[in-house]
Enzyme design. Structure first.
Site: not given
Length: 181
Positions: A146-147
């Site tokens: 998700c980064h």
């Protein structure tokens, strides 16, 4: 259901972004928790017990966790760009699971995708904010990256592990420059 699958094993490991709590079942890696000091571990383990109906068991030498521990160490050393782990998706469902699975398979190391672009990829072009919610509820950060999801204007967007952690992960992958000090 096989009772062995219900057992949740966990361990904490060090990383370049601080301690991580890893939890796994017989189905695969279930959870990764950032900043896993004693207080965060206690809270995360209580939440896992409540959601899964069984208390996690500390297992630093767990066979289930050996692969995730080894692969995360290789990732932080710069030697691994793609995780090859079986994941237990029990902690997410519906749209969130659909978005996270697309993220896991469709956004490779060293690249980023916008919230809106990811919404479009899963057939919901107007759901950029819902993609943000899915990122915030990701039970498997780093492994499900998700980064790598950013704002369309180039901003970093939010991040459950904190923006400094997001910056460090993106720098590790060569998307952002390494901090000067």
């Amino acid at each position: 259901m096989n009772s062995d699958r219900q057992i949740i094993e966990w361990t904490a490991v060090g990383s370049d972004i601080g301690p991580l709590l890893l939890a796994a079942t017989g189905r695969g890696l279930l959870s990764v928790v950032f900043h896993a000091d004693a207080a965060v571990r206690k809270r995360a383990l209580e939440q896992l017990a409540a959601r899964c109906g069984t208390a996690p068991v500390e297992a630093p030498d767990s066979v289930r966790l050996a692969g995730p521990v080894r692969q995360l160490a290789a990732y932080f050393a710069g030697d691994l760009q793609e995780f090859d782990l079986t994941l237990d998706w029990t902690l997410t469902s519906g749209f969130n699971r659909q978005v996270l699975r697309e993220l896991a398979t469709g956004v490779p190391y060293g690249s980023v995708v916008g919230y809106g672009d990811l919404a479009h990829r899963v057939g919901q072009p107007g759901a950029a904010q819902a993609v943000g919610v899915a990122m915030g509820s990701n039970p498997l950060p780093v492994v499900v990256p998700c980064h790598r999801v950013v704002e369309s204007d180039g901003g970093l967007g939010g991040f459950g592990g904190g923006l400094e952690t997001k910056r460090r992960l993106l720098a590790l992958e060569g998307v952002l420059p390494q901090p000067l000090f």
